[in-house]
Design a protein around this motif. Structure first.
Motif, short mmCIF file in Angstrom:
data_model
loop_
_atom_site.label_atom_id
_atom_site.label_comp_id
_atom_site.label_asym_id
_atom_site.label_seq_id
_atom_site.Cartn_x
_atom_site.Cartn_y
_atom_site.Cartn_z
N ALA A 56 0.84 -1.20 0.00
CA ALA A 56 0.00 0.00 0.00
C ALA A 56 0.87 1.25 0.00
N SER A 57 0.32 2.31 -0.53
CA SER A 57 0.95 3.63 -0.46
C SER A 57 0.00 4.57 0.26
N PHE A 58 0.47 5.15 1.35
CA PHE A 58 -0.27 6.17 2.08
C PHE A 58 0.48 7.50 1.96
N ASP A 59 -0.26 8.60 1.95
CA ASP A 59 0.35 9.92 1.96
C ASP A 59 0.12 10.57 3.32
N LEU A 60 1.19 11.12 3.90
CA LEU A 60 1.08 12.02 5.04
C LEU A 60 1.10 13.44 4.48
N VAL A 61 0.10 14.24 4.79
CA VAL A 61 -0.03 15.56 4.17
C VAL A 61 -0.24 16.63 5.25
N THR A 62 0.56 17.69 5.16
CA THR A 62 0.37 18.86 6.03
C THR A 62 0.14 20.08 5.15
N ARG A 63 -0.65 21.03 5.66
CA ARG A 63 -1.01 22.20 4.87
C ARG A 63 -0.87 23.48 5.70
N GLU A 64 -0.66 24.60 4.98
CA GLU A 64 -0.64 25.91 5.62
C GLU A 64 -0.94 26.97 4.56
N ALA A 65 -1.03 28.21 4.99
CA ALA A 65 -1.42 29.28 4.08
C ALA A 65 -0.34 29.60 3.06
N GLY A 66 0.92 29.33 3.38
CA GLY A 66 2.01 29.66 2.46
C GLY A 66 2.54 31.07 2.72
N GLY A 67 3.33 31.56 1.79
CA GLY A 67 3.93 32.88 1.93
C GLY A 67 5.39 32.86 1.58
N HIS A 68 6.10 33.92 1.96
CA HIS A 68 7.52 34.06 1.64
C HIS A 68 8.37 33.32 2.68
N THR B 277 9.82 34.85 6.11
CA THR B 277 9.05 35.05 7.35
C THR B 277 8.27 33.77 7.67
N PRO B 278 8.98 32.72 8.03
CA PRO B 278 8.30 31.44 8.26
C PRO B 278 7.55 31.44 9.59
N PRO B 279 6.48 30.66 9.69
CA PRO B 279 5.79 30.48 10.97
C PRO B 279 6.64 29.61 11.91
N ARG B 280 6.22 29.52 13.15
CA ARG B 280 6.99 28.76 14.14
C ARG B 280 7.09 27.29 13.76
N LEU B 281 6.03 26.71 13.25
CA LEU B 281 6.03 25.29 12.89
C LEU B 281 5.41 25.14 11.50
N GLY C 48 9.20 26.40 -5.13
CA GLY C 48 10.39 27.26 -5.23
C GLY C 48 11.20 27.25 -3.95
N GLU C 49 12.45 27.69 -4.05
CA GLU C 49 13.35 27.66 -2.89
C GLU C 49 12.99 28.69 -1.84
N ASN C 50 12.37 29.79 -2.26
CA ASN C 50 12.06 30.87 -1.31
C ASN C 50 10.57 31.00 -1.05
N VAL C 51 9.86 29.87 -1.20
CA VAL C 51 8.41 29.86 -1.02
C VAL C 51 8.04 28.85 0.06
N LEU C 52 7.17 29.24 0.96
CA LEU C 52 6.67 28.28 1.95
C LEU C 52 5.74 27.27 1.27
#
Length: 440
Positions: free
Chosen positions: A199-211, A214-218, A302-306
């Motif tokens: 079987a193949s399962f995906d673990l997926v996390t999501r957030e609003a994104g941004g630059h 200025t990353p969020p804490r987690l 991209g490298e500079n994209v959340l």
């Protein structure tokens, strides 16, 4: 032309399968089919042949009766060699070594053109000798076993539609090995009576994104990394599945103490045996638990994209007795984070278990001893990987997974890896195995 020369010619045709069908060079499969017809003229003159699902090949050799036929499986496709550091070009089928150590280096030498060509050599030779099989013999050669198995599914469905109920199905799987089990000195023929689910399962996390400045804490990637590490630190529980218990019970008579007693008394010794197997190496660990490993990671474009979505693909191999539902529950408990979505991409439960006694089993075991050595011990075995044979379990309860080749540890390690190879003497003995099986 000798059998080895025919084998090398077929190994030189790069019948590579890929996940995306659009990337498959189908002309190579057409070339392979033409070569088979030219190299095995009696087989193609006297057996019925049909092309199924685009490039899979299904042959019928009519016997004295069509009841209880023999079905021999193999697959034409091989895995890619992209970027692997081979010491010889992977599709030149270079022969190297001396005496018993002479080997053919090529992608597919073991997985699985070794079996496919050995089967055809045995059939062609039997036809030259005027053999008429007691029952029908079917040869089913899939074209996409390494990716989707659609060819095998189509051929199995066709046989079911025609009412074919085999007495015996043989596919790739275990081999003749040494040192596979602690305390067992004799070479063992590991005959797969079942295979693990996949079987193949995906673990997926999501957030609003941004630059990324200025990353969020987690961020999503950190939460995904935490989930991956939690899964690694919480493996599936240890357990002795019935095929493994049968393997140990059979091996006990050929084991030295204290392993003889441990293998015989698994009702008592199971906790000790499973704990030891989990530490002996990847192969023995995979015999005593469902395994899960992250194989793919995806993040931001991209490298500079959340990353708005971070994804990890988990490849799971299910031990006999576990289900996809069990796996889903374990993953959720191990990750222990409601912000991580767990999605089933694809999967199948473990195969049914074929009997390790009775006429069909004895037929295989007798062929092993007659051709691969009187000292070889046939053992029931849990096949660790998936094969085309799982699609045939609805046709018969006698499905066995065994490649009749003596393989060293380093040869087994080269499967899907650089320098895949098979010793010439080992491959030639495999032809004799199929010949005996055809006439058994």
């Amino acid at each position: 032309m000798t059998p080895v020369e025919r084998f090398r010619e077929l190994l030189r045709i790069p019948t590579v399968s890929r996940v995306d069908p659009a990337e498959v060079d189908t002309a190579r499969f057409d070339e392979f089919h033409a070569a088979l017809e030219r190299l095995y003229p009696l087989t193609h003159a006297r057996l019925e042949r049909e092309v199924v699902a685009g490039h899979s090949l299904l042959y019928r050799w009519a016997g004295e009766t069509s009841a209880s036929p023999l079905v021999l499986l193999a697959h034409q496709d091989v895995v890619p060699v992209d970027g692997q550091p081979w010491q010889h070009p992977p599709f030149e089928a270079v022969v190297e070594g001396e005496g018993a150590e002479t080997a053919i280096y090529a992608r597919g030498a073991i997985d699985d053109k070794g079996a496919l060509v050995a089967i055809l050599e045995a059939v062609e030779e039997a036809l030259r000798d005027g053999v008429v099989p007691r029952t029908d013999v079917w040869l089913a050669f899939g074209h996409d076993e390494e990716t989707r198995g659609t060819g095998a599914q189509a051929m199995a469905a066709l046989l079911e539609e025609r009412g074919v109920r085999p007495a015996l199905v043989i596919d790739e799987g275990g081999a003749v090995v040494e040192g596979a089990l602690p305390g067992v000195a004799a070479p063992t023929a590991m005959i797969g009576v079942a295979e693990r689910g996949v079987a193949s399962f995906d673990l997926v996390t999501r957030e609003a994104g941004g630059h990324a400045s200025t990353p969020p804490r987690l961020p999503a990637t950190a939460r995904l990394a935490r989930a991956i590490d939690r899964l690694r630190r919480r493996p599936f529980p240890l357990r002795l599945a019935d095929p493994v218990r049968a393997m140990l019970g059979t091996a006990a008579a050929h084991s030295r103490e204290p392993f003889r007693t441990l293998f015989r008394r698994t009702v008592v010794s199971a906790p000790l045996v499973t704990a030891a197997f989990s530490r002996l190496g990847p192969e023995t660990n995979a015999l005593v638990r469902t395994t899960a490993v992250v194989t793919r990671l995806e993040g931001a474009a991209g490298e500079n994209v959340l990353a708005t979505t971070a994804r990890a693909t988990v490849n799971v191999r299910l031990l006999t007795g576990d289900t996809l539902s069990d796996v889903s529950v374990h993953l959720r408990r191990a990750v222990a984070d409601p912000s991580v979505d767990i999605e089933l991409r694809s999967g199948s439960d473990p195969s049914p278990v074929s009997p390790w006694q009775g006429d069909a089993w004895r037929r295989v075991a007798t062929a092993v001893r007659a051709t691969l050595g009187d000292d070889v011990v046939p053992l029931p075995y849990l096949q660790l990987g998936a094969s085309d044979s799982r699609f045939y379990t609805g046709l018969t309860s006698h499905v066995y997974r065994f490649a009749p080749f003596h393989l060293t540890r380093s040869e087994r390690d080269a499967l899907h890896a650089p320098d895949e190879r098979i010793r010439v003497d080992s491959w030639l003995r495999g032809i004799r195995f199929y010949r005996v099986l055809l006439e058994s």
